[in-house]
Design a protein around this motif. Structure first.
Motif, PDB file in Angstrom:
ATOM      1  N   VAL A  11       0.775  -0.877  -0.169  1.00 38.51           N
ATOM      2  CA  VAL A  11      -0.299  -0.372  -0.143  1.00 38.51           C
ATOM      3  C   VAL A  11       0.877   0.969  -0.174  1.00 38.51           C
ATOM      4  CG1 VAL A  11      -1.960  -1.023   1.250  1.00 38.51           C
ATOM      5  CG2 VAL A  11      -0.381  -0.039   2.035  1.00 38.51           C
ATOM      6  N   PHE A  12       2.159   0.948   0.470  1.00 39.75           N
ATOM      7  CA  PHE A  12       2.811   2.473   0.824  1.00 39.75           C
ATOM      8  C   PHE A  12       4.074   2.233  -0.423  1.00 39.75           C
ATOM      9  CE2 PHE A  12       0.843   2.570   4.617  1.00 39.75           C
ATOM     10  CZ  PHE A  12       0.449   3.210   4.509  1.00 39.75           C
TER      11      PHE A  12
ATOM     12  N   ARG B  91       0.345   4.314  -2.747  1.00 41.07           N
ATOM     13  CA  ARG B  91       0.431   3.953  -3.551  1.00 41.07           C
ATOM     14  C   ARG B  91      -0.832   4.117  -4.892  1.00 41.07           C
ATOM     15  NH1 ARG B  91       5.102   0.135  -5.228  1.00 41.07           N
ATOM     16  NH2 ARG B  91       5.644  -0.199  -3.342  1.00 41.07           N
ATOM     17  N   PRO B  92      -0.625   4.280  -6.080  1.00 40.77           N
ATOM     18  CA  PRO B  92      -2.016   4.393  -6.769  1.00 40.77           C
ATOM     19  C   PRO B  92      -2.360   3.399  -6.589  1.00 40.77           C
ATOM     20  CG  PRO B  92       0.215   4.778  -8.017  1.00 40.77           C
ATOM     21  CD  PRO B  92       0.593   4.493  -6.861  1.00 40.77           C
ATOM     22  N   LEU B  93      -3.971   3.260  -6.499  1.00 44.44           N
ATOM     23  CA  LEU B  93      -4.930   2.552  -6.083  1.00 44.44           C
ATOM     24  C   LEU B  93      -4.677   0.893  -7.487  1.00 44.44           C
ATOM     25  CD1 LEU B  93      -8.296   3.606  -5.497  1.00 44.44           C
ATOM     26  CD2 LEU B  93      -6.184   3.159  -3.565  1.00 44.44           C
ATOM     27  N   ASP B  94      -4.874   1.791  -8.693  1.00 44.41           N
ATOM     28  CA  ASP B  94      -4.161  -0.206  -9.338  1.00 44.41           C
ATOM     29  C   ASP B  94      -2.823  -0.403  -9.141  1.00 44.41           C
ATOM     30  OD1 ASP B  94      -6.507   1.438 -10.920  1.00 44.41           O
ATOM     31  OD2 ASP B  94      -5.268   2.140 -12.004  1.00 44.41           O
ATOM     32  N   GLU B  95      -2.198  -0.484  -8.840  1.00 48.83           N
ATOM     33  CA  GLU B  95      -1.075  -1.066  -7.931  1.00 48.83           C
ATOM     34  C   GLU B  95      -1.269  -1.643  -6.544  1.00 48.83           C
ATOM     35  OE1 GLU B  95       2.302   1.267  -8.104  1.00 48.83           O
ATOM     36  OE2 GLU B  95       1.918   2.398  -9.995  1.00 48.83           O
ATOM     37  N   VAL B  96      -2.190  -1.120  -6.245  1.00 43.56           N
ATOM     38  CA  VAL B  96      -2.816  -1.736  -4.908  1.00 43.56           C
ATOM     39  C   VAL B  96      -3.457  -3.284  -5.143  1.00 43.56           C
ATOM     40  CG1 VAL B  96      -4.221  -1.887  -2.055  1.00 43.56           C
ATOM     41  CG2 VAL B  96      -3.131   0.231  -3.455  1.00 43.56           C
TER      42      VAL B  96
ATOM     43  N   ALA C 110      -6.914  -5.449  -0.271  1.00 44.46           N
ATOM     44  CA  ALA C 110      -5.812  -3.874   0.144  1.00 44.46           C
ATOM     45  C   ALA C 110      -6.636  -2.938  -0.466  1.00 44.46           C
ATOM     46  CB  ALA C 110      -4.422  -4.501   0.132  1.00 44.46           C
ATOM     47  N   ARG C 111      -7.347  -2.663  -1.661  1.00 44.75           N
ATOM     48  CA  ARG C 111      -7.876  -1.866  -1.856  1.00 44.75           C
ATOM     49  C   ARG C 111      -9.074  -1.751  -1.760  1.00 44.75           C
ATOM     50  NH1 ARG C 111      -6.199  -2.514  -7.622  1.00 44.75           N
ATOM     51  NH2 ARG C 111      -8.371  -3.976  -7.765  1.00 44.75           N
TER      52      ARG C 111
ATOM     53  N   ARG D  77      -7.010  11.280  -7.255  1.00 45.02           N
ATOM     54  CA  ARG D  77      -6.063   9.739  -7.649  1.00 45.02           C
ATOM     55  C   ARG D  77      -6.433   8.723  -9.034  1.00 45.02           C
ATOM     56  NH1 ARG D  77      -2.662   8.482  -1.754  1.00 45.02           N
ATOM     57  NH2 ARG D  77      -1.946  10.988  -1.440  1.00 45.02           N
ATOM     58  N   LEU D  78      -7.715   8.086  -8.119  1.00 40.87           N
ATOM     59  CA  LEU D  78      -7.990   6.700  -9.044  1.00 40.87           C
ATOM     60  C   LEU D  78      -7.705   7.472 -10.917  1.00 40.87           C
ATOM     61  CD1 LEU D  78      -8.517   4.229  -9.166  1.00 40.87           C
ATOM     62  CD2 LEU D  78     -11.113   4.529  -8.641  1.00 40.87           C
ATOM     63  N   ASN D  79      -8.238   8.560 -11.162  1.00 36.72           N
ATOM     64  CA  ASN D  79      -8.407   9.150 -12.788  1.00 36.72           C
ATOM     65  C   ASN D  79      -7.940   9.799 -12.911  1.00 36.72           C
ATOM     66  OD1 ASN D  79     -11.470   7.719 -13.087  1.00 36.72           O
ATOM     67  ND2 ASN D  79     -11.875   8.841 -10.742  1.00 36.72           N
ATOM     68  N   GLU D  80      -6.986  10.451 -12.100  1.00 37.73           N
ATOM     69  CA  GLU D  80      -5.522  10.500 -12.639  1.00 37.73           C
ATOM     70  C   GLU D  80      -4.761  10.015 -14.494  1.00 37.73           C
ATOM     71  OE1 GLU D  80      -2.433  10.831 -10.244  1.00 37.73           O
ATOM     72  OE2 GLU D  80      -2.810  13.053  -9.503  1.00 37.73           O
ATOM     73  N   GLY D  81      -4.916  11.042 -15.297  1.00 33.29           N
ATOM     74  CA  GLY D  81      -4.487  10.122 -16.592  1.00 33.29           C
ATOM     75  C   GLY D  81      -5.092   9.127 -17.058  1.00 33.29           C
ATOM     76  N   GLN D  82      -7.049   9.711 -16.702  1.00 31.90           N
ATOM     77  CA  GLN D  82      -7.672   8.639 -17.643  1.00 31.90           C
ATOM     78  C   GLN D  82      -7.821   9.269 -18.382  1.00 31.90           C
ATOM     79  OE1 GLN D  82      -8.407   5.065 -16.261  1.00 31.90           O
ATOM     80  NE2 GLN D  82      -7.212   5.531 -14.868  1.00 31.90           N
TER      81      GLN D  82
END
Length: 191
Positions: free
Chosen positions: A18-19, A26-31, A35-36, A150-155
């Motif tokens: 998570v860190f 971490r970005p949620l897509d990487e968790v 855990a997410r 954060r979840l939508n950055e770059g989408q």
């Protein structure tokens, strides 16, 4: 790999999942998915009252309830507790058959029924010993607006939407025209 609680004590996360190395989330897509889901659910739970206090005082006296500091169980069937009622939960879980409901959809309801019927830990019964190592050094979960950002950055084209109550992420088509249709003068519910 160290395990840590975030926001509320109880649910434990592998730090590395998570860190980042810099100690940021971490970005949620990487968790990992489990855990997410728990992190998302924590953003909804962290300001809620203790379930046991709520059963004692009710909706009319909700302001008298202690804020939850502990979460046990699975997302959507979790039990929220303050430190005053944690021993009652552990007594129910260890001595009064509560462990039979571990992982079951009725976990929370069974505890609530036992507690509402007068179930309590005997005087002197102690819950678990907790070892808190630097609890103030860990970041608190981001608030819901920050998680969505954060979840939508770059989408592009698809927008991810977090349902904080259910702990789920869904996808919807989203473009600038949709965003312009929002009535920014409208008061939208926040909870």
């Amino acid at each position: 790999m160290a395990k840590v609680s975030i926001g509320l004590r109880g649910w434990r996360f592998d730090e590395s999942e998570v860190f980042t190395d810099d100690g940021e989330f971490r970005p949620l897509d990487e968790v990992p998915e489990d855990a997410r889901t728990r992190l998302i659910r924590l953003t909804y739970l962290q300001s809620k009252p203790c379930d046991a206090c709520y059963l004692v005082h009710g909706e009319g006296e909700k302001r008298r309830c202690n804020q939850a500091t502990v979460v046990y169980g699975e997302p959507m069937e979790e039990v929220l507790l303050c430190s005053d009622h944690e021993a009652d939960f552990f007594y129910w879980y260890r001595e009064a058959g509560g462990s039979d409901y571990r992982g079951e959809e009725t976990f929370r309801d069974e505890f609530h029924e036992w507690f509402a019927a007068g179930g309590r830990a005997p005087d002197g019964y102690e819950g678990p010993d907790h070892v808190d190592t630097g609890p103030n050094e860990l970041p608190t979960p981001p608030d819901p607006a920050e998680l969505n950002r954060r979840l939508n950055e770059g989408q592009e084209g698809k927008r991810k939407r977090i349902d904080f109550k259910e702990g789920e992420i869904t996808y919807e088509d989203w473009n600038d025209e949709d965003q312009n249709r929002l009535d920014m003068g409208q008061d939208y519910p926040t909870k």
